[in-house]
Write a protein that holds these residues in place. Sequence first.
Motif, PDB file in Angstrom:
ATOM      1  N   LEU A  67       0.832  -1.209   0.000  1.00 53.47           N
ATOM      2  CA  LEU A  67       0.000   0.000   0.000  1.00 53.47           C
ATOM      3  C   LEU A  67       0.868   1.262   0.000  1.00 53.47           C
ATOM      4  CD1 LEU A  67      -2.721  -1.306   2.468  1.00 53.47           C
ATOM      5  CD2 LEU A  67      -3.135  -0.626   0.096  1.00 53.47           C
ATOM      6  N   MET A  68       1.930   1.262   0.817  1.00 55.83           N
ATOM      7  CA  MET A  68       2.802   2.434   0.854  1.00 55.83           C
ATOM      8  C   MET A  68       3.502   2.616  -0.502  1.00 55.83           C
ATOM      9  SD  MET A  68       2.101   3.594   3.776  1.00 55.83           S
ATOM     10  CE  MET A  68       3.282   4.918   4.094  1.00 55.83           C
ATOM     11  N   ALA A  69       3.889   1.502  -1.113  1.00 58.50           N
ATOM     12  CA  ALA A  69       4.524   1.582  -2.437  1.00 58.50           C
ATOM     13  C   ALA A  69       3.518   2.069  -3.480  1.00 58.50           C
ATOM     14  CB  ALA A  69       5.091   0.218  -2.827  1.00 58.50           C
ATOM     15  N   MET A  70       2.260   1.654  -3.338  1.00 66.58           N
ATOM     16  CA  MET A  70       1.230   2.107  -4.265  1.00 66.58           C
ATOM     17  C   MET A  70       1.038   3.622  -4.161  1.00 66.58           C
ATOM     18  SD  MET A  70      -1.327  -1.165  -3.672  1.00 66.58           S
ATOM     19  CE  MET A  70      -2.863  -0.328  -3.924  1.00 66.58           C
ATOM     20  N   ALA A  71       1.010   4.133  -2.927  1.00 73.19           N
ATOM     21  CA  ALA A  71       0.860   5.574  -2.729  1.00 73.19           C
ATOM     22  C   ALA A  71       2.044   6.315  -3.373  1.00 73.19           C
ATOM     23  CB  ALA A  71       0.782   5.884  -1.233  1.00 73.19           C
ATOM     24  N   HIS A  72       3.239   5.758  -3.159  1.00 69.62           N
ATOM     25  CA  HIS A  72       4.450   6.359  -3.731  1.00 69.62           C
ATOM     26  C   HIS A  72       4.365   6.380  -5.265  1.00 69.62           C
ATOM     27  CE1 HIS A  72       8.696   7.263  -4.225  1.00 69.62           C
ATOM     28  NE2 HIS A  72       8.838   6.183  -4.977  1.00 69.62           N
TER      29      HIS A  72
END
Lengths: 436, 436
Positions: free
Chosen positions: A50-55
């Motif tokens: 999820l954090m990578a998706m936001a990035h």
Amino acid sequence: MDLPVDNKGHRGKPPGKRSLSDTMLALGARARAAARVLATADTEQKNAALMAMAHEVRKAQTEILAANKRDIDAAKEAGRPAAFIDRLRLDVDRVEAMAKGIQEIAALDDPVGEVIASWTRPNGLEIERVRTPLGVIGIIFESRPNVTADAGALCLKAGNASILRPGSESFHSSRAIHAALTRGLAAADLPEDAIQIVPTIDRAAVGLMLKGLDGAIDVIVPRGGKRLVGRVQMEARVPVFSHLEGVCHVYVHAPADLEMAKEIVVNAKMRRTGICGAAETLLVDRALAETHLAPLILALIEADCEVRGDAEAQAADRRVVPATAEDWDTEYLDAIITVGVVDGLDAAIEHIEAHGSQHTDAIVTDDQEAADEFLARVDSAIVLHNASTQFADGGEFGMGAEIGIATGKLHARGPVGVEQLTSFKYRVHGSGQTRP
Amino acid sequence: MDLPVDNKGHRGKPPGKRSLSDTMLALGARARAAARVLATADTEQKNAALMAMAHEVRKAQTEILAANKRDIDAAKEAGRPAAFIDRLRLDVDRVEAMAKGIQEIAALDDPVGEVIASWTRPNGLEIERVRTPLGVIGIIFESRPNVTADAGALCLKAGNASILRPGSESFHSSRAIHAALTRGLAAADLPEDAIQIVPTIDRAAVGLMLKGLDGAIDVIVPRGGKRLVGRVQMEARVPVFSHLEGVCHVYVHAPADLEMAKEIVVNAKMRRTGICGAAETLLVDRALAETHLAPLILALIEADCEVRGDAEAQAADRRVVPATAEDWDTEYLDAIITVGVVDGLDAAIEHIEAHGSQHTDAIVTDDQEAADEFLARVDSAIVLHNASTQFADGGEFGMGAEIGIATGKLHARGPVGVEQLTSFKYRVHGSGQTRP
């Protein structure tokens, strides 16, 4: 390229249809395979994704805005109204809000693996009821491209694979957002098929999804207007989490504080008129009509609301437009309200039963007993006492992001958040027990 | 007599069909009206009705047995097999067991009104998630007449109206039982329409129920063989709580105590072979095949079980019949088991995924880590460690009477007891809150 593995049963269909059906079945099978991996992915890995998706969404801002421009230009060309184009439009702030939304989903508690209940039987068997993912969720939506990120992320958090079918008008925007999401999945070593997008604007794809893609889809969530939701509810052969409309009521019962009633009624109607929890009907009890009806109508009119009403409401203020039979059943999603006088609690509940949509209904009263009875008897997903119907929202309930609100009574009712996107199973721990 | 209120849409249908459709729609509307009354009936009144129902069943013993004799005679005339006639048969003991079953349901906790969760928001809103009835439940069953009493009583306890459609062969028995139940409802001043029976053996009535009777039915529960459940799952346009079959597995993983494994395997298969939780397949890990395979097969054969198996199982005991591809997918419901050797935990889980029915599966092992992984990864309603699959039963789970076992992932999974026959809603208590 996806070659059909098996042409059985497809003979005789036109080649175009056959190939769409094969494409969609293959997509469903890949979703199912990804769901199997997600089911046992741990919280850390899902959050990393999820954090990578936001990035990746932030990083892809330029491409996303360029793709969105194509959609906007086409919509303008097609003469779409301004409200439609506003829903479709992305800008720097909206892309940032999408990325932030994904991070907020990462910050939610992981529902999967939670032991909801546990007990020990007299024979020593320990039984646990534990949350599991649902499986594969199909999301069919319209023009808002941000649903791509919100829905994909929320499904992932609950360990579910998703199949997204954006409206044809937001197709380029959604594809650009989706590309960023899959890069985020890959960065966290989760299958890219965990979030898929239907690769065509052919409307027949929706029909195939509603049939469940040969058992690959567990639940469908439609996000959009009444026409879309109605079609999904009518045609779906798999369970649907949805509400067709929110014909929400505020009932003012005697005794009621007039100031509180005014604030709640105006807020319930006017804070945002376009959301499903907005009030569409005000019912005023005859017992306080003389003191409360005219001031409540005045407050609405002063807030720029068009008021339609029954004979009593018209008598209370000459600006009140006569209500037609249809008005009482209408979700305006606009600055219009219908106002009527009812003879007591029973009549109010009967009115809501006859004209409501089992979504959200409120009573304003100082009479605790009447409030309790209203809350018990009104058969809606959400019932409120002395509060605005506009609180009908997963975030306002403290449940975090929601994928929508459901008015059905099975599985998910009210706000559909990350918990409602799970199932459960029973884990039984024994020490050799056999059944006598 | 029920006169059709509105013939719109029925023109052109043959008169017989039109009248059945009108009868069924009227029955649905009466169920919906009764459900509204039941939704706010208190525990005492529901329990008084249940106790009166039990009393009336006992009082009607002579009529029930006479009606049952008509069904039995017709079934014999039609040359039905002995097992069928045994399921159909009532006697003094079975009528008494029915009455006792109703009393046990009266003794269960009332799930309706239970606050499942509650919390307070920073703005002071108090939110409660509270159990409510589902509404109207349709039960479609076959030859066991006692389902009439069991299902009607369980639905009532959860505040639901029910529409019962017995198999044509148990029609007279079910009608006699149903008559006693409605006398009990009347004695407690609850609407007699709270438990209705379809007044005809016309199979078209089932099709109408599966379409939901114009929104009057909230859930369908089929009770019977694979053919009935399959038809219901295929045709229903309303949610269904069901399992098509129970292809249950026992997997013996190294290290495992041989005596415990033998006891669990023989119990899981042979205690009662006709129930859905009976094991149909035994998987033995290659790591202990040499020591455990032959003794496990021997224990099954000594318990009079026919053993079919793969090459390893055949080599372990010459009485093992070669298993066909079909055997691995078969719910025998008989004293037959298929035995095979698998290469470790992954292979066992893959086998269960490919051949199981997501009902109930067990692992026998002393390796806690392997057990945890099996329980996490096997995607079945019930997963057990070191216990017999025959515990897959609402009563054994301590949930009280059950209306069946569900393998779907929505709403009810595993045993469907009184709690699973409820929905919920959100009650919100405010003090004038409006949404900013």
